[in-house]
Design a protein around this motif. Structure first.
Motif, PDB file in Angstrom:
ATOM      1  N   ASP A 219      56.528 -32.447 -19.146  1.00 38.98           N
ATOM      2  CA  ASP A 219      56.863 -31.040 -18.936  1.00 38.98           C
ATOM      3  C   ASP A 219      55.688 -30.362 -18.257  1.00 38.98           C
ATOM      4  OD1 ASP A 219      54.997 -30.029 -21.032  1.00 38.98           O
ATOM      5  OD2 ASP A 219      56.418 -30.983 -22.393  1.00 38.98           O
ATOM      6  N   ASP A 220      55.892 -29.116 -17.834  1.00 37.96           N
ATOM      7  CA  ASP A 220      54.870 -28.417 -17.048  1.00 37.96           C
ATOM      8  C   ASP A 220      53.648 -28.036 -17.872  1.00 37.96           C
ATOM      9  OD1 ASP A 220      56.139 -28.509 -14.565  1.00 37.96           O
ATOM     10  OD2 ASP A 220      57.451 -26.845 -15.116  1.00 37.96           O
ATOM     11  N   GLU A 221      53.850 -27.637 -19.135  1.00 42.52           N
ATOM     12  CA  GLU A 221      52.704 -27.298 -19.967  1.00 42.52           C
ATOM     13  C   GLU A 221      51.782 -28.508 -20.149  1.00 42.52           C
ATOM     14  OE1 GLU A 221      55.648 -25.998 -20.478  1.00 42.52           O
ATOM     15  OE2 GLU A 221      55.313 -23.850 -20.748  1.00 42.52           O
ATOM     16  N   ARG A 222      52.390 -29.688 -20.328  1.00 36.35           N
ATOM     17  CA  ARG A 222      51.595 -30.907 -20.466  1.00 36.35           C
ATOM     18  C   ARG A 222      50.892 -31.249 -19.150  1.00 36.35           C
ATOM     19  NH1 ARG A 222      51.816 -34.887 -24.517  1.00 36.35           N
ATOM     20  NH2 ARG A 222      53.513 -33.690 -25.427  1.00 36.35           N
ATOM     21  N   ALA A 223      51.575 -31.030 -18.035  1.00 32.31           N
ATOM     22  CA  ALA A 223      50.962 -31.283 -16.724  1.00 32.31           C
ATOM     23  C   ALA A 223      49.728 -30.408 -16.533  1.00 32.31           C
ATOM     24  CB  ALA A 223      51.978 -31.028 -15.613  1.00 32.31           C
ATOM     25  N   LEU A 224      49.843 -29.118 -16.864  1.00 29.76           N
ATOM     26  CA  LEU A 224      48.714 -28.202 -16.705  1.00 29.76           C
ATOM     27  C   LEU A 224      47.556 -28.605 -17.609  1.00 29.76           C
ATOM     28  CD1 LEU A 224      47.822 -25.558 -15.255  1.00 29.76           C
ATOM     29  CD2 LEU A 224      48.581 -24.346 -17.303  1.00 29.76           C
ATOM     30  N   ALA A 225      47.869 -29.019 -18.836  1.00 26.92           N
ATOM     31  CA  ALA A 225      46.821 -29.426 -19.771  1.00 26.92           C
ATOM     32  C   ALA A 225      46.065 -30.640 -19.239  1.00 26.92           C
ATOM     33  CB  ALA A 225      47.431 -29.740 -21.134  1.00 26.92           C
ATOM     34  N   MET A 226      46.778 -31.561 -18.596  1.00 30.26           N
ATOM     35  CA  MET A 226      46.120 -32.749 -18.063  1.00 30.26           C
ATOM     36  C   MET A 226      45.273 -32.424 -16.834  1.00 30.26           C
ATOM     37  SD  MET A 226      46.677 -34.996 -20.204  1.00 30.26           S
ATOM     38  CE  MET A 226      47.756 -35.216 -21.622  1.00 30.26           C
ATOM     39  N   VAL A 227      45.698 -31.456 -16.044  1.00 30.92           N
ATOM     40  CA  VAL A 227      44.864 -31.005 -14.927  1.00 30.92           C
ATOM     41  C   VAL A 227      43.573 -30.393 -15.479  1.00 30.92           C
ATOM     42  CG1 VAL A 227      44.674 -29.410 -12.979  1.00 30.92           C
ATOM     43  CG2 VAL A 227      46.818 -30.624 -13.379  1.00 30.92           C
ATOM     44  N   ALA A 228      43.706 -29.537 -16.480  1.00 29.22           N
ATOM     45  CA  ALA A 228      42.527 -28.908 -17.075  1.00 29.22           C
ATOM     46  C   ALA A 228      41.588 -29.939 -17.682  1.00 29.22           C
ATOM     47  CB  ALA A 228      42.956 -27.893 -18.136  1.00 29.22           C
ATOM     48  N   ALA A 229      42.155 -31.044 -18.177  1.00 31.38           N
ATOM     49  CA  ALA A 229      41.339 -32.095 -18.773  1.00 31.38           C
ATOM     50  C   ALA A 229      40.598 -32.919 -17.726  1.00 31.38           C
ATOM     51  CB  ALA A 229      42.217 -33.010 -19.619  1.00 31.38           C
ATOM     52  N   GLY A 230      40.987 -32.746 -16.443  1.00 29.01           N
ATOM     53  CA  GLY A 230      40.300 -33.462 -15.385  1.00 29.01           C
ATOM     54  C   GLY A 230      41.001 -34.709 -14.904  1.00 29.01           C
ATOM     55  N   LEU A 231      42.249 -34.916 -15.331  1.00 34.89           N
ATOM     56  CA  LEU A 231      42.957 -36.150 -14.972  1.00 34.89           C
ATOM     57  C   LEU A 231      43.351 -36.194 -13.500  1.00 34.89           C
ATOM     58  CD1 LEU A 231      43.782 -38.678 -16.526  1.00 34.89           C
ATOM     59  CD2 LEU A 231      46.059 -37.686 -16.821  1.00 34.89           C
ATOM     60  N   GLY A 232      43.597 -35.030 -12.898  1.00 34.79           N
ATOM     61  CA  GLY A 232      43.977 -35.002 -11.493  1.00 34.79           C
ATOM     62  C   GLY A 232      44.448 -33.638 -11.071  1.00 34.79           C
ATOM     63  N   CYS A 233      44.865 -33.536  -9.807  1.00 38.21           N
ATOM     64  CA  CYS A 233      45.433 -32.308  -9.264  1.00 38.21           C
ATOM     65  C   CYS A 233      46.943 -32.305  -9.479  1.00 38.21           C
ATOM     66  CB  CYS A 233      45.125 -32.185  -7.777  1.00 38.21           C
ATOM     67  SG  CYS A 233      43.363 -32.135  -7.383  1.00 38.21           S
ATOM     68  N   CYS A 234      47.580 -31.166  -9.221  1.00 39.12           N
ATOM     69  CA  CYS A 234      49.019 -31.069  -9.425  1.00 39.12           C
ATOM     70  C   CYS A 234      49.606 -30.019  -8.493  1.00 39.12           C
ATOM     71  CB  CYS A 234      49.329 -30.707 -10.880  1.00 39.12           C
ATOM     72  SG  CYS A 234      51.096 -30.719 -11.278  1.00 39.12           S
ATOM     73  N   PHE A 235      50.733 -30.334  -7.869  1.00 36.22           N
ATOM     74  CA  PHE A 235      51.486 -29.395  -7.032  1.00 36.22           C
ATOM     75  C   PHE A 235      52.445 -28.644  -7.933  1.00 36.22           C
ATOM     76  CE2 PHE A 235      55.334 -28.752  -4.316  1.00 36.22           C
ATOM     77  CZ  PHE A 235      54.784 -27.843  -3.418  1.00 36.22           C
ATOM     78  N   MET A 236      52.267 -27.320  -8.063  1.00 33.32           N
ATOM     79  CA  MET A 236      53.043 -26.570  -9.047  1.00 33.32           C
ATOM     80  C   MET A 236      53.108 -25.087  -8.689  1.00 33.32           C
ATOM     81  SD  MET A 236      50.249 -26.836 -12.175  1.00 33.32           S
ATOM     82  CE  MET A 236      51.568 -26.919 -13.359  1.00 33.32           C
ATOM     83  N   PRO A 237      54.030 -24.322  -9.312  1.00 30.23           N
ATOM     84  CA  PRO A 237      54.097 -22.873  -9.054  1.00 30.23           C
ATOM     85  C   PRO A 237      52.838 -22.168  -9.554  1.00 30.23           C
ATOM     86  CG  PRO A 237      56.100 -23.663 -10.124  1.00 30.23           C
ATOM     87  CD  PRO A 237      55.104 -24.764 -10.222  1.00 30.23           C
ATOM     88  N   GLU A 238      52.488 -21.054  -8.909  1.00 26.59           N
ATOM     89  CA  GLU A 238      51.258 -20.345  -9.244  1.00 26.59           C
ATOM     90  C   GLU A 238      51.290 -19.685 -10.617  1.00 26.59           C
ATOM     91  OE1 GLU A 238      50.509 -17.098  -6.611  1.00 26.59           O
ATOM     92  OE2 GLU A 238      52.595 -16.416  -6.622  1.00 26.59           O
ATOM     93  N   CYS A 239      52.470 -19.590 -11.256  1.00 30.60           N
ATOM     94  CA  CYS A 239      52.550 -18.939 -12.566  1.00 30.60           C
ATOM     95  C   CYS A 239      51.841 -19.733 -13.651  1.00 30.60           C
ATOM     96  CB  CYS A 239      54.006 -18.694 -12.956  1.00 30.60           C
ATOM     97  SG  CYS A 239      55.012 -20.195 -13.058  1.00 30.60           S
ATOM     98  N   TYR A 240      51.595 -21.017 -13.415  1.00 30.06           N
ATOM     99  CA  TYR A 240      50.909 -21.831 -14.420  1.00 30.06           C
ATOM    100  C   TYR A 240      49.406 -21.739 -14.217  1.00 30.06           C
ATOM    101  CZ  TYR A 240      55.275 -23.815 -16.020  1.00 30.06           C
ATOM    102  OH  TYR A 240      56.518 -23.971 -16.561  1.00 30.06           O
ATOM    103  N   ARG A 241      48.730 -21.112 -15.183  1.00 31.05           N
ATOM    104  CA  ARG A 241      47.297 -20.858 -15.067  1.00 31.05           C
ATOM    105  C   ARG A 241      46.576 -21.278 -16.337  1.00 31.05           C
ATOM    106  NH1 ARG A 241      48.550 -14.770 -13.078  1.00 31.05           N
ATOM    107  NH2 ARG A 241      49.528 -15.288 -11.084  1.00 31.05           N
ATOM    108  N   ASP A 242      45.323 -21.620 -16.168  1.00 36.15           N
ATOM    109  CA  ASP A 242      44.507 -22.048 -17.292  1.00 36.15           C
ATOM    110  C   ASP A 242      43.048 -21.810 -16.901  1.00 36.15           C
ATOM    111  OD1 ASP A 242      42.808 -24.288 -18.702  1.00 36.15           O
ATOM    112  OD2 ASP A 242      44.647 -24.119 -19.890  1.00 36.15           O
ATOM    113  N   PRO A 243      42.180 -21.410 -17.848  1.00 35.76           N
ATOM    114  CA  PRO A 243      40.771 -21.200 -17.496  1.00 35.76           C
ATOM    115  C   PRO A 243      40.104 -22.437 -16.907  1.00 35.76           C
ATOM    116  CG  PRO A 243      41.260 -20.249 -19.643  1.00 35.76           C
ATOM    117  CD  PRO A 243      42.474 -21.024 -19.241  1.00 35.76           C
ATOM    118  N   GLY A 244      40.605 -23.619 -17.239  1.00 39.28           N
ATOM    119  CA  GLY A 244      40.017 -24.838 -16.729  1.00 39.28           C
ATOM    120  C   GLY A 244      40.644 -25.342 -15.444  1.00 39.28           C
TER     121      GLY A 244
END
Length: 293
Positions: A219-244
């Motif tokens: 899901d998208d929340e899990r995708a964003l969490a993995m980006v923040a963790a440093g696993l990789g980049c992700c193509f996604m809508p701008e509404c998904y934001r995280d300090p990391g």
């Protein structure tokens, strides 16, 4: 003219301010303010003097009795209809790629404002939601609007761009824009249900770019969490934001989507209530799309 906006105006007149009116109507203050502004725009006059603690203008004083009458007649009609039988359940669909926090806030505000309307909520892809609307198993959906608008009546809520989300420590994170060539060999998190995934993949192929898929998210929340963790980049809508996470604009991937309401041609009263409420809802003004909070 929108009944929800009329209720907001009457609430401000009754309570003497936006804060107490928003509490009475069970909505956020930006949602209430935006609704009243839309009412004023439809009438072509200012109803409130915001420089004087939201006092009524002359036009507002003249309009208030009629607004009260409309609202009271609607409430009386609703009471009479409720006395004639149970309210049918409202079947609402929502797009899986809209942040859960945004949908939860909408549904919570609606249920507090309309506790008499029982709601069944379903989430799925745009294709499945469209098919369920066509079959009649959904009454209304918050979804990505088709470009041809052939699926039935629709109302646009907001438009947003797609970005490449990168970990804050990524070498590209110091920029706000980057070229697609800079993504060669970069690890990527793959999102499910992405409305522009096929188009993005064609662009990558055209430029000879081969990102490495490091993770396939559920899901998208899990995708964003993995980006923040440093696993990789992700193509996604701008509404998904995280300090990391840093959002990068990639000119070659300049896609967008329009989120809106789609409903069936036959519009029973509960559907109109939800449609009007969602249309006046403050979707982006208070930053609650930042799901990390």
């Amino acid at each position: 003219m929108n009944l929800t906006h009329l209720r907001f105006f009457v609430a401000v007149a009754d309570t003497g301010g936006f804060t107490r009116a928003a509490e009475r109507e069970h909505v956020t203050q930006p949602t209430l303010s935006a609704g009243i502004k839309r009412l004023e725009d439809s009438l072509g006059v200012e109803l409130l003097d915001r420089r004087r603690r939201s006092t009524l203008t002359e036009a507002g004083r003249r309009f208030l009795p009629r607004a009260r009458l409309i609202v009271e007649e609607w409430r009386a009609g609703r009471r009479e209809a409720a006395g004639a039988g149970a309210t049918s359940r409202l079947a609402v669909g929502c797009l899986k790629t809209i942040p859960a926090a945004a949908i939860a806030r909408l549904m919570g505000d609606f249920l507090r404002a309309h506790p008499e309307v029982p709601v069944d909520l379903t989430e799925s892809s745009a294709e499945v939601l469209g098919a369920r609307l066509h079959k009649g198993t959904l009454d209304i959906a918050v979804t990505v609007l088709p470009t041809d608008r052939a699926s039935g009546p629709a109302h646009s809520l907001y438009r947003e761009d797609f970005v490449v989300a990168a970990p804050a420590g990524h070498p590209l994170a110091r920029r706000s824009r980057t070229a697609i060539a800079d993504l060669q060999g970069a690890p990527f998190v793959l999102r499910p249900y992405c409305e522009r995934q096929a188009e993005a993949e064609r662009v990558f192929d055209t430029h000879g770019i081969r990102p490495r898929i490091a993770y396939r998210a559920a899901d998208d929340e899990r995708a964003l969490a993995m980006v923040a963790a440093g696993l990789g980049c992700c193509f996604m809508p701008e509404c998904y934001r995280d300090p990391g996470v840093t959002q990068l604009a990639v000119p070659e991937l300049a896609f967008h989507r329009t989120i809106g309401l789609v409903w069936r041609d036959a519009v029973p009263e509960p559907v109109m209530r939800f449609r009007d409420f969602a249309a006046s809802h403050d979707w982006r003004g208070d930053g609650r799309f930042d799901i990390a909070h």
